[in-house]
Design a protein around this motif. Structure first.
Motif, PDB file in Angstrom:
ATOM      1  N   ASP A   7       0.829  -1.210   0.000  1.00  0.00           N
ATOM      2  CA  ASP A   7       0.000   0.000   0.000  1.00  0.00           C
ATOM      3  C   ASP A   7       0.861   1.258   0.000  1.00  0.00           C
ATOM      4  O   ASP A   7       0.547   2.238  -0.696  1.00  0.00           O
ATOM      5  CB  ASP A   7      -0.924  -0.014   1.222  1.00  0.00           C
ATOM      6  CG  ASP A   7      -2.023  -1.069   1.089  1.00  0.00           C
ATOM      7  OD1 ASP A   7      -2.206  -1.580  -0.023  1.00  0.00           O
ATOM      8  OD2 ASP A   7      -2.683  -1.379   2.100  1.00  0.00           O
ATOM      9  N   ARG A  10       2.154   1.946  -3.500  1.00  0.00           N
ATOM     10  CA  ARG A  10       1.126   2.485  -4.391  1.00  0.00           C
ATOM     11  C   ARG A  10       0.798   3.938  -4.056  1.00  0.00           C
ATOM     12  O   ARG A  10       0.518   4.738  -4.944  1.00  0.00           O
ATOM     13  CB  ARG A  10      -0.128   1.607  -4.299  1.00  0.00           C
ATOM     14  CG  ARG A  10       0.091   0.207  -4.898  1.00  0.00           C
ATOM     15  CD  ARG A  10      -1.210  -0.562  -5.040  1.00  0.00           C
ATOM     16  NE  ARG A  10      -1.829  -0.812  -3.758  1.00  0.00           N
ATOM     17  CZ  ARG A  10      -3.130  -0.639  -3.484  1.00  0.00           C
ATOM     18  NH1 ARG A  10      -3.941  -0.209  -4.423  1.00  0.00           N
ATOM     19  NH2 ARG A  10      -3.621  -0.907  -2.285  1.00  0.00           N
ATOM     20  N   ILE A  11       0.844   4.285  -2.765  1.00  0.00           N
ATOM     21  CA  ILE A  11       0.610   5.684  -2.382  1.00  0.00           C
ATOM     22  C   ILE A  11       1.730   6.561  -2.934  1.00  0.00           C
ATOM     23  O   ILE A  11       1.487   7.664  -3.452  1.00  0.00           O
ATOM     24  CB  ILE A  11       0.503   5.798  -0.853  1.00  0.00           C
ATOM     25  CG1 ILE A  11      -0.771   5.077  -0.367  1.00  0.00           C
ATOM     26  CG2 ILE A  11       0.483   7.252  -0.419  1.00  0.00           C
ATOM     27  CD1 ILE A  11      -0.853   4.963   1.132  1.00  0.00           C
ATOM     28  N   GLU A  13       3.522   6.018  -5.605  1.00  0.00           N
ATOM     29  CA  GLU A  13       3.348   6.146  -7.046  1.00  0.00           C
ATOM     30  C   GLU A  13       2.201   7.097  -7.377  1.00  0.00           C
ATOM     31  O   GLU A  13       2.260   7.823  -8.376  1.00  0.00           O
ATOM     32  CB  GLU A  13       3.097   4.763  -7.648  1.00  0.00           C
ATOM     33  CG  GLU A  13       4.314   3.854  -7.563  1.00  0.00           C
ATOM     34  CD  GLU A  13       3.999   2.432  -7.984  1.00  0.00           C
ATOM     35  OE1 GLU A  13       2.786   2.131  -8.158  1.00  0.00           O
ATOM     36  OE2 GLU A  13       4.936   1.628  -8.141  1.00  0.00           O
ATOM     37  N   LYS A  14       1.153   7.105  -6.541  1.00  0.00           N
ATOM     38  CA  LYS A  14       0.068   8.054  -6.769  1.00  0.00           C
ATOM     39  C   LYS A  14       0.552   9.488  -6.560  1.00  0.00           C
ATOM     40  O   LYS A  14       0.111  10.425  -7.238  1.00  0.00           O
ATOM     41  CB  LYS A  14      -1.099   7.735  -5.831  1.00  0.00           C
ATOM     42  CG  LYS A  14      -2.285   8.686  -6.012  1.00  0.00           C
ATOM     43  CD  LYS A  14      -3.423   8.369  -5.056  1.00  0.00           C
ATOM     44  CE  LYS A  14      -4.579   9.353  -5.237  1.00  0.00           C
ATOM     45  NZ  LYS A  14      -5.688   9.093  -4.291  1.00  0.00           N
ATOM     46  N   GLN A  15       1.477   9.690  -5.585  1.00  0.00           N
ATOM     47  CA  GLN A  15       2.034  11.021  -5.341  1.00  0.00           C
ATOM     48  C   GLN A  15       3.057  11.426  -6.409  1.00  0.00           C
ATOM     49  O   GLN A  15       3.627  12.517  -6.333  1.00  0.00           O
ATOM     50  CB  GLN A  15       2.713  11.044  -3.955  1.00  0.00           C
ATOM     51  CG  GLN A  15       1.800  10.686  -2.792  1.00  0.00           C
ATOM     52  CD  GLN A  15       0.818  11.797  -2.471  1.00  0.00           C
ATOM     53  OE1 GLN A  15       0.877  12.858  -3.083  1.00  0.00           O
ATOM     54  NE2 GLN A  15      -0.090  11.561  -1.545  1.00  0.00           N
ATOM     55  N   LYS A  16       3.329  10.480  -7.372  1.00  0.00           N
ATOM     56  CA  LYS A  16       4.275  10.753  -8.466  1.00  0.00           C
ATOM     57  C   LYS A  16       5.676  11.071  -7.923  1.00  0.00           C
ATOM     58  O   LYS A  16       6.376  11.964  -8.399  1.00  0.00           O
ATOM     59  CB  LYS A  16       3.773  11.891  -9.371  1.00  0.00           C
ATOM     60  CG  LYS A  16       2.428  11.602 -10.024  1.00  0.00           C
ATOM     61  CD  LYS A  16       2.049  12.656 -11.030  1.00  0.00           C
ATOM     62  CE  LYS A  16       0.676  12.395 -11.621  1.00  0.00           C
ATOM     63  NZ  LYS A  16       0.580  11.060 -12.242  1.00  0.00           N
ATOM     64  N   LEU A  91      -5.920   6.172  -0.898  1.00  0.00           N
ATOM     65  CA  LEU A  91      -6.198   5.732  -2.262  1.00  0.00           C
ATOM     66  C   LEU A  91      -7.686   5.617  -2.548  1.00  0.00           C
ATOM     67  O   LEU A  91      -8.076   5.309  -3.678  1.00  0.00           O
ATOM     68  CB  LEU A  91      -5.520   4.387  -2.526  1.00  0.00           C
ATOM     69  CG  LEU A  91      -3.992   4.364  -2.431  1.00  0.00           C
ATOM     70  CD1 LEU A  91      -3.466   2.960  -2.645  1.00  0.00           C
ATOM     71  CD2 LEU A  91      -3.368   5.326  -3.426  1.00  0.00           C
ATOM     72  N   GLU A  93      -9.845   3.338  -1.520  1.00  0.00           N
ATOM     73  CA  GLU A  93     -10.320   1.983  -1.746  1.00  0.00           C
ATOM     74  C   GLU A  93     -11.309   1.568  -0.666  1.00  0.00           C
ATOM     75  O   GLU A  93     -11.369   2.165   0.409  1.00  0.00           O
ATOM     76  CB  GLU A  93      -9.140   1.008  -1.785  1.00  0.00           C
ATOM     77  CG  GLU A  93      -8.175   1.278  -2.931  1.00  0.00           C
ATOM     78  CD  GLU A  93      -7.059   0.251  -2.971  1.00  0.00           C
ATOM     79  OE1 GLU A  93      -7.023  -0.612  -2.074  1.00  0.00           O
ATOM     80  OE2 GLU A  93      -6.228   0.334  -3.898  1.00  0.00           O
TER      81      GLU A  93
END
Length: 299
Positions: A7, A10-11, A13-16, A91, A93
């Protein structure tokens, strides 16, 4: 711990935010950051609760989320109660359902013994071959093949031992005949022409190049691959399995590169040749030059 690490990755990667940026900001080694995003350092030699809490707080600040929320998730992971609380909060979810409590088996109502039930026989299914976008092929192999290979090796070794014990004794070597040195002619001059060494055969690449990615050291969860001009896509590979990717001009591999082995058209390719962003970028020209150097014995 793996769900928590998954998790957090993925967080990020979401924050780039890339791992290289986290490394530049925190001065934490890239290898340690990659290990943290796989197992939350639970199986690492530096692991202890105090070190992990400090590491998680630094990581959370670097990717721009609340460190307190991450520390609460770490405590839940210690207690075995972390589901996906960080993914729910950051995220969006849905929360995972809580596991149902185990119930005690009911006592038999009658003293008569229940009839014995034969265990169901497992049916063998053929190995499926899965084809995905980008020229991917994956062969699902069951783990039982290892036991079969060991059995075949044992049978071959036993047969070789029996043959060795029962083989006929070798005949004694013949006695050398006396040689009269006075009648032995002088050795003739060797007139055999010398054989020239054949030229080095350099492998020539075809129109399509096959890259085989092997999850040799750990589960790949996931690796990201971009083939030619296609989009970057994630792939998951169980430890011991492999995937094949076919490309014509270029392939780019990212994430968990320390856990894989790589073969290109059947030739091993080193995974430590990476660019400034930590990726493996292979073009047709680079691969041909590499194979040329191997054929000529150049490291």
């Amino acid at each position: 711990m793996r769900r928590l690490a998954h998790d957090l990755r993925r967080i990020r990667e979401k924050q780039k935010r890339s791992l290289q940026e986290i490394h530049n900001e925190t001065k934490i080694a890239l290898e340690l950051l990659q290990h943290f995003e796989r197992t939350a350092l639970y199986d690492h030699e530096r692991y202890n609760p105090v070190y992990l809490r400090s590491f998680a707080r630094t990581y959370a600040s670097a990717i721009g989320i609340d460190p307190a929320a991450v520390l609460d998730a770490v405590e839940l992971a210690f207690e075995g109660r972390y589901r996906n609380q960080l993914a729910v909060r950051f995220l969006g979810e849905e929360p995972l359902p809580e596991p149902e409590p185990e119930t005690a088996p009911a006592e038999a109502s009658t003293p008569e013994a229940a009839p014995e039930r034969k265990p169901p026989q497992e049916s063998e299914t053929p190995l499926p071959l899965v084809t995905t976008p980008g020229g991917l092929e994956r062969l699902e192999r069951p783990a039982r093949w290892k036991a079969r290979v060991v059995g075949v090796i044992v049978v071959v070794m036993a047969a070789a031992g029996i043959w060795y014990l029962l083989r006929p004794a070798p005949a004694p070597p013949p006695e050398p005949l006396p040689v009269d040195t006075a009648t032995v002619p002088a050795a003739a001059t060797d007139t055999t022409p010398s054989v020239e060494t054949p030229p080095v055969q350099v492998p020539v690449l075809g129109d399509t190049i096959t890259a085989t990615v092997i999850a040799a050291f750990d589960k790949v969860d996931p690796i990201r691959v971009r083939i030619d001009r296609d989009l970057r896509r994630p792939y998951w590979i169980e430890q011991g399995d492999s995937m094949q990717f076919r490309f014509t001009e270029r392939i780019i591999l990212e994430n968990q590169l320390d856990d894989i082995q790589l073969r290109l058209d059947g030739h091993p390719y080193p995974t430590d040749r990476r660019d400034a962003e930590g990726r493996i970028v292979i073009t047709r020209e680079q691969l041909q030059a590499y194979l040329d150097s191997l054929a000529r014995g150049v490291q």
